[in-house]
Write a protein that holds these residues in place. Structure first.
Motif, PDB file in Angstrom:
ATOM      1  N   THR A  18      81.382-123.744  64.467  1.00  0.00           N
ATOM      2  CA  THR A  18      80.042-123.400  63.983  1.00  0.00           C
ATOM      3  C   THR A  18      80.086-123.184  62.477  1.00  0.00           C
ATOM      4  O   THR A  18      81.069-122.690  61.950  1.00  0.00           O
ATOM      5  CB  THR A  18      79.554-122.083  64.620  1.00  0.00           C
ATOM      6  N   PRO A  19      79.013-123.550  61.786  1.00  0.00           N
ATOM      7  CA  PRO A  19      79.004-123.303  60.341  1.00  0.00           C
ATOM      8  C   PRO A  19      78.859-121.807  60.080  1.00  0.00           C
ATOM      9  O   PRO A  19      78.268-121.100  60.880  1.00  0.00           O
ATOM     10  CB  PRO A  19      77.764-124.054  59.853  1.00  0.00           C
TER      11      PRO A  19
ATOM     12  N   VAL B  27      74.064-123.271  64.247  1.00  0.00           N
ATOM     13  CA  VAL B  27      74.925-122.335  64.965  1.00  0.00           C
ATOM     14  C   VAL B  27      74.352-122.081  66.356  1.00  0.00           C
ATOM     15  O   VAL B  27      75.066-122.136  67.357  1.00  0.00           O
ATOM     16  CB  VAL B  27      75.049-120.986  64.215  1.00  0.00           C
ATOM     17  N   SER B  28      73.052-121.862  66.433  1.00  0.00           N
ATOM     18  CA  SER B  28      72.458-121.531  67.727  1.00  0.00           C
ATOM     19  C   SER B  28      72.612-122.695  68.704  1.00  0.00           C
ATOM     20  O   SER B  28      72.811-122.492  69.890  1.00  0.00           O
ATOM     21  CB  SER B  28      70.990-121.138  67.568  1.00  0.00           C
ATOM     22  N   ARG B  29      72.539-123.936  68.199  1.00  0.00           N
ATOM     23  CA  ARG B  29      72.682-125.099  69.095  1.00  0.00           C
ATOM     24  C   ARG B  29      74.121-125.275  69.550  1.00  0.00           C
ATOM     25  O   ARG B  29      74.376-125.660  70.686  1.00  0.00           O
ATOM     26  CB  ARG B  29      72.184-126.379  68.421  1.00  0.00           C
TER      27      ARG B  29
ATOM     28  N   LEU C 224      72.979-114.247  68.450  1.00  0.00           N
ATOM     29  CA  LEU C 224      72.687-115.609  68.914  1.00  0.00           C
ATOM     30  C   LEU C 224      73.489-115.923  70.171  1.00  0.00           C
ATOM     31  O   LEU C 224      72.983-116.527  71.115  1.00  0.00           O
ATOM     32  CB  LEU C 224      73.015-116.639  67.841  1.00  0.00           C
ATOM     33  N   ALA C 225      74.746-115.495  70.184  1.00  0.00           N
ATOM     34  CA  ALA C 225      75.604-115.755  71.337  1.00  0.00           C
ATOM     35  C   ALA C 225      75.088-115.004  72.562  1.00  0.00           C
ATOM     36  O   ALA C 225      75.065-115.537  73.670  1.00  0.00           O
ATOM     37  CB  ALA C 225      77.045-115.342  71.029  1.00  0.00           C
TER      38      ALA C 225
ATOM     39  N   PHE D 109      74.787-131.296  69.333  1.00  0.00           N
ATOM     40  CA  PHE D 109      75.050-130.135  68.479  1.00  0.00           C
ATOM     41  C   PHE D 109      75.532-130.539  67.098  1.00  0.00           C
ATOM     42  O   PHE D 109      75.681-129.711  66.221  1.00  0.00           O
ATOM     43  CB  PHE D 109      76.003-129.140  69.143  1.00  0.00           C
ATOM     44  N   ASP D 110      75.759-131.823  66.882  1.00  0.00           N
ATOM     45  CA  ASP D 110      76.134-132.271  65.538  1.00  0.00           C
ATOM     46  C   ASP D 110      76.077-133.787  65.495  1.00  0.00           C
ATOM     47  O   ASP D 110      76.084-134.446  66.535  1.00  0.00           O
ATOM     48  CB  ASP D 110      77.550-131.807  65.187  1.00  0.00           C
TER      49      ASP D 110
END
Ligand code: GTP
Length: 598
Positions: free
Chosen positions: A80-81, A90-92, A120-121, A198-199
């Protein structure tokens, strides 16, 4: 492997707390990457990232791990960034996981951004495993920091893992905890395909490479897929897993993480958060949580040399292929000539893009001060989104101006609470809450206009707390305020690129400070240069730069030619980042002066 032996997790950590080092260790211990190939840290790829020591782009790695129970497991690490600008990403990536390691530096403690990511987690129902890293450091205080995690995050830390990613301590324990504590994905292989992006990144040969997690169903090479938010269809040319090198496979099932390529032309067509389904047999609903990344901060980018305009356009187009969040439109400024108005997720995103344009594309740019997006209601009842102060309609044409507000959470040692309250108050902040956790961690919660954050707020926060405070913010909506446009005139000419929108109560102070700062930054000329600040037709502050008296070369007494040359070269260098406004040369720093007012 069966889905019961897959574990998908990510690592939550503050910058520098050791996320990349730990990830590398896990790749090494699981034999995913051979030791001799470990020279460079594997998960952070971009040079800029390494230099700045931060993670911007997400990546993923699949590890095979034989646990102490003798079973073979597949562990997918999704990176995650580490910066607030990228919290949607990050959330995705957290949404693609069932668990997360919360890595905290045992010599430091919990920071605001870490906390934000823990929330978020928790929203994504992840199992969180706390880990104390850097226990090898003499300054490590595992008991204090464990207590802090318990207090602030509310996790049971009685059996907390004590690790040193650097020395390789505690790595086995971490891997075992992932196997035993992180739940396996649900087995929904027989449902219609839904996979979460997610990316993604742009590859010149294969088109966009999309990283995804299969949530339901199965995806195969050759499948025709539909991206539900963009509405586009593609045929999968290549499918694979990340090991962390790409290895091709023929199909992936619910719970698995992988990549595909399908001749997609730009990352905008395969956005983070979008749902992949089968074109022939689509799922009835996309996965929840998709949002289009919306730029929050805008600035003008102008080539110093107008011949570079086309190169700047090309460069922006190239960066855009790989950066869906980057926005730009041509802009013409009377003062600056032709350039682009660019939109960014936040200040860091802006700095990264500027730096890449200059470094990778060898452009010389003048950038104007960042602006937020204002919502302006006109007398025709229209609502305009204004991201460029010079475009603000005149007072007689507008009914109200609304500006974006953010909720800011600061974690600080107790001693700096007063200094931080002063700072927030001076930035039009509204106090909301204060919570005392431990002596080194007090939480301050304020609501502030975003415009007050995008100036030097973060630098001020750091300098007023000797670096000990950390902060996090998120958008909470728009609010009406008494805002006015402040115009700046240099040598009698209005400079649109220096115009700004300020609160009426602050306009005089800002006008005065800005003209003083510009006086300092603009070099002397052969003539006197007046600098004025105005609201409408009313001048509210005025300074002037006295004329230059002596020729620089006069100092050389006509003698030493090399010295003369050196001096001229020095002058030429200093000139590089200047824009001529009428007959006045204005340096780059002047356009950013507003960020450095006291
Ligand atoms: P971002 O990528 O910016 O999020 O940082 P990071 O959290 O990935 O931190 P990184 O792994 O780059 O480590 C930051 C610094 O801490 C580096 O200089 C590491 O060598 C050092 N470091 C990491 N783990 C340990 C550890 O266990 N002990 C000690 N002494 N140093 C460590």
């Amino acid at each position: 492997v069966p889905v019961s032996r897959i574990r998908n997790f990510s690592i939550i950590a503050h910058i520098d707390h050791g996320k990349s080092t730990l990830a590398d260790r896990m790749l090494q211990v699981t034999g995913t990457v051979e030791e001799r190939k470990m020279k460079e840290q594997f998960l952070d790829n971009l040079d800029l990232e390494r230099e700045r020591g931060i993670t911007i782009k997400l990546q993923a790695a699949r590890m095979n791990y034989t646990a102490k129970d003798g079973q073979h497991y597949v562990l997918n690490l999704i990176d995650t960034p580490g910066h607030v600008d990228f919290s949607y990403e990050v959330s995705r990536s957290l949404a693609a996981c069932e668990g997360a390691l919360l890595v905290v530096d045992a010599s430091q403690g919990v920071e605001a951004q870490t906390l934000a990511n823990v929330y978020l987690a928790l929203e994504n129902n992840l199992e969180i495993i706390p880990v104390l890293n850097k226990i090898d450091l003499p300054g490590a205080e595992p008991e204090r920091v464990a207590e802090e995690i318990e207090e602030i995050v509310g996790l049971d830390c009685s059996g907390i893992i004590k690790a040193s990613a650097k020395e390789g301590i505690g790595i086995d324990e971490i891997l075992e905890s992932i196997v035993h504590l992180v739940p396996p994905p649900q087995d929904t292989t027989n449902q219609p395909l839904r996979a979460l992006i997610f990316d993604s990144y742009y590859d010149a040969y294969r088109g966009v490479v999309v990283y995804f997690r299969v949530m339901d169903g199965t995806v195969k090479k050759g499948d025709r897929v539909l991206l539900m938010a963009s509405g586009k269809e593609y045929e999968i040319d290549e499918l694979g897993v990340l090991s962390p090198h790409q290895i091709q496979v023929n199909e992936l099932h619910a719970g698995e993480v992988g990549y595909f390529a399908a001749a997609i032309k730009t990352v905008e067509d395969a956005r983070v958060g979008d749902t992949i389904t089968l074109a022939q047999k689509p799922a009835s609903e996309p996965l929840p949580g998709y949002k289009e990344a919306k730029p929050m901060v805008f600035c003008g980018l102008f080539p110093t040399d107008s011949d570079q305009y086309e190169s700047l356009r090309d460069a922006l187009n190239k960066l855009k292929l790989n950066d869906a969040a980057l926005n730009f439109e041509p802009e013409t400024s009377t003062a600056m000539g032709f350039g682009f108005r660019c939109g960014f997720l936040g200040l860091l995103h802006m700095e990264i893009v500027q730096e890449r344009l200059e470094r990778e594309y060898d452009l010389d740019l003048i950038t104007t001060a960042p602006s937020v997006v204002y919502q302006v209601t006109t007398t025709d009842e229209e609502v305009l989104e204004i991201d460029n102060p010079s475009q603000l309609p005149p007072p007689q044409k507008r009914i109200k101006i609304e500006e974006p507000y953010v909720k800011v959470e600061i974690l600080t040692p107790e001693t700096y609470v007063g200094a931080l309250m002063d700072l927030c108050q001076s930035r039009r902040g509204e106090f909301k809450d204060m919570r005392y956790f431990t002596q080194t961690r007090t939480a301050l919660i304020y609501e502030l206009p975003l415009a007050e954050i995008v100036t030097d707020f973060f630098d001020q926060l750091k300098s007023r707390t000797r670096g000990y405070a950390s902060m996090e913010y998120h958008l909470i909506g728009y609010r009406e305020n008494e805002l006015v446009k402040l115009d700046i005139m240099v040598n009698g000419d209005g400079v649109d690129a220096l115009a700004m929108i300020v609160h009426r109560d602050k306009a005089y102070n800002v006008g005065r400070a800005l003209t003083e700062k510009l006086k300092e930054l603009i070099p002397r000329h052969q003539f006197k240069v007046p600098i004025q600040a105005a609201i409408g037709a009313k001048i509210i502050a005025s300074e002037h730069i006295p004329a230059l008296r002596k020729d620089v070369l006069a100092k050389c007494y006509g003698g030493d030619i090399t010295r003369k040359k050196k001096l001229l070269e020095k002058q030429a260098k200093g000139k590089k980042r200047m824009k001529s406004i009428g007959t006045v040369d204005v340096p780059q720093e002047a356009f950013m002066a507003v960020l450095r007012l006291n």
